[in-house]
Write a protein that holds these residues in place. Structure first.
Motif, PDB file in Angstrom:
ATOM      1  N   SER A   9      26.668 -33.424  -8.493  1.00 21.61           N
ATOM      2  CA  SER A   9      28.369 -33.521  -7.475  1.00 21.61           C
ATOM      3  C   SER A   9      27.934 -32.914  -7.003  1.00 21.61           C
ATOM      4  O   SER A   9      26.940 -31.828  -6.518  1.00 21.61           O
ATOM      5  CB  SER A   9      28.952 -33.286  -8.892  1.00 21.61           C
ATOM      6  OG  SER A   9      29.081 -33.751  -9.797  1.00 21.61           O
ATOM      7  N   ILE A  75      30.753 -39.658  -1.411  1.00 18.72           N
ATOM      8  CA  ILE A  75      30.809 -38.546  -0.755  1.00 18.72           C
ATOM      9  C   ILE A  75      32.083 -38.994   0.036  1.00 18.72           C
ATOM     10  O   ILE A  75      31.978 -40.293   0.931  1.00 18.72           O
ATOM     11  CB  ILE A  75      29.960 -38.850  -1.040  1.00 18.72           C
ATOM     12  CG1 ILE A  75      28.684 -38.626  -1.377  1.00 18.72           C
ATOM     13  CG2 ILE A  75      29.743 -37.321   1.089  1.00 18.72           C
ATOM     14  CD1 ILE A  75      27.288 -38.344  -1.385  1.00 18.72           C
ATOM     15  N   ALA A 151      28.320 -43.415  -3.790  1.00 18.20           N
ATOM     16  CA  ALA A 151      27.196 -42.856  -4.494  1.00 18.20           C
ATOM     17  C   ALA A 151      26.704 -43.417  -5.879  1.00 18.20           C
ATOM     18  O   ALA A 151      26.722 -43.825  -6.376  1.00 18.20           O
ATOM     19  CB  ALA A 151      26.966 -41.349  -4.064  1.00 18.20           C
ATOM     20  N   GLU A 176      24.249 -35.927  -4.774  1.00 18.18           N
ATOM     21  CA  GLU A 176      25.207 -36.225  -3.568  1.00 18.18           C
ATOM     22  C   GLU A 176      25.189 -35.289  -2.775  1.00 18.18           C
ATOM     23  O   GLU A 176      25.190 -35.646  -1.542  1.00 18.18           O
ATOM     24  CB  GLU A 176      26.622 -36.336  -4.187  1.00 18.18           C
ATOM     25  CG  GLU A 176      26.934 -37.210  -5.064  1.00 18.18           C
ATOM     26  CD  GLU A 176      28.084 -36.793  -5.882  1.00 18.18           C
ATOM     27  OE1 GLU A 176      29.017 -36.249  -5.645  1.00 18.18           O
ATOM     28  OE2 GLU A 176      28.046 -37.146  -7.345  1.00 18.18           O
TER      29      GLU A 176
END
Ligand code: BTN
Length: 266
Positions: A9, A75, A151, A176
């Motif tokens: 993340s 994102i 994503a 990410e």
């Protein structure tokens, strides 16, 4: 707990350690949750290259007045450009940004640019959307390029028939932070004045629209048209040779486009 809340993340420290740009993202603001990065940028002193990034938006905004689903796993960022931008460059800048994001996402899976600035998968589903907002102060433009990338997004609202994510297609969660930093690096390359001509050529080569049959859906509710997309003009408009033999030139504010691949609409 949902699997997407993991080491892949978005994380401010990881992003800062991975970032290898000269000016884009050097002034970096990260939020776990905002209404929209557009709203957040109103509260910040903006410099050329400032990036405002969020892991989640509660009121993400999309093109044509639509909402942009912005759950964690995607994102969401605004890139601010302030240096020497003149009117005739504004549309082009959004197209240059689309090429940059296409380059970054294509490290994970094949993708193309659907006019005007969507990044789509091979089956024509949307992986990323770009919306540019402008502010003019003292004869100077502040360009806010808002970019939303699906994503690791796992679920989409039922009405988002044409949305997909890198995770949905590949079955793998991606980092990410790496994708964001790769986007910022590619943005810096594609926006650079010395690379612009080549980047515009690249836009055409990876266009999912140019040279294809398309259906034009008019925002004002007018009947739709079908035809062949013959050109994407320098001002960003689309030229279509309609099936009735007439030629139309349309802007991104008046139509949305569906590709017609055989019987499929993507
Ligand atoms: C589109 O409709 O295709 C454009 C979507 C743009 C979404 C991005 S996410 C970051 C920025 N903040 C927003 O509220 N929207 C843009």
């Amino acid at each position: 707990m949902n699997k997407i809340y993991n080491e892949h993340s978005l994380n401010e420290n990881t992003i800062k350690s991975l970032l290898n740009t000269e000016y884009i993202g050097r002034d970096f603001y990260f939020f776990e949750e905002v209404t929209s990065t557009f709203n957040e940028s109103e509260k910040i002193t903006l410099q050329n290259g400032t990036v405002i990034c969020a892991a989640k938006q509660t009121n993400g905004r999309g093109r044509l007045g639509r909402q942009w689903q912005s759950d964690k796993g995607g994102i969401y960022f605004s890139l601010i450009l302030t240096n020497d931008i003149i009117d005739s460059e504004i549309q082009m800048i959004t197209s240059l940004c689309a090429v940059a994001i296409q380059r970054a996402i294509s490290k994970y899976l094949p993708c193309m640019i659907k006019w005007p600035n969507d990044i789509v998968s091979e089956n024509g589903k949307k992986l990323c959307g770009i919306l540019t907002k402008l502010k003019k102060t003292d004869n100077r433009y502040i360009v806010n390029v808002g970019i939303g990338i699906n994503a690791n997004t796992e679920h989409f609202d039922k009405d988002l028939k044409y949305a997909t994510s890198i995770y949905t297609i590949t079955g793998r969660y991606i980092d990410e932070n790496e994708l964001l930093c790769s986007c910022l690096k590619e943005l810096e390359y594609c926006i650079d004045k010395s690379n612009r001509n080549n980047t515009i050529e690249e836009y055409k080569k990876c266009s999912a629209t140019l040279g294809r049959r398309v259906r034009l859906l008019y925002v004002n509710g007018k009947e739709s048209d079908t035809g062949l997309c013959t050109a994407i003009e320098n001002d960003g408009t689309l030229t279509v040779l309609k099936d009735d033999g007439t030629v139309v030139n349309v802007s991104s504010g008046e139509v949305s486009v569906r590709g017609i691949y055989g019987e499929q609409y993507a």
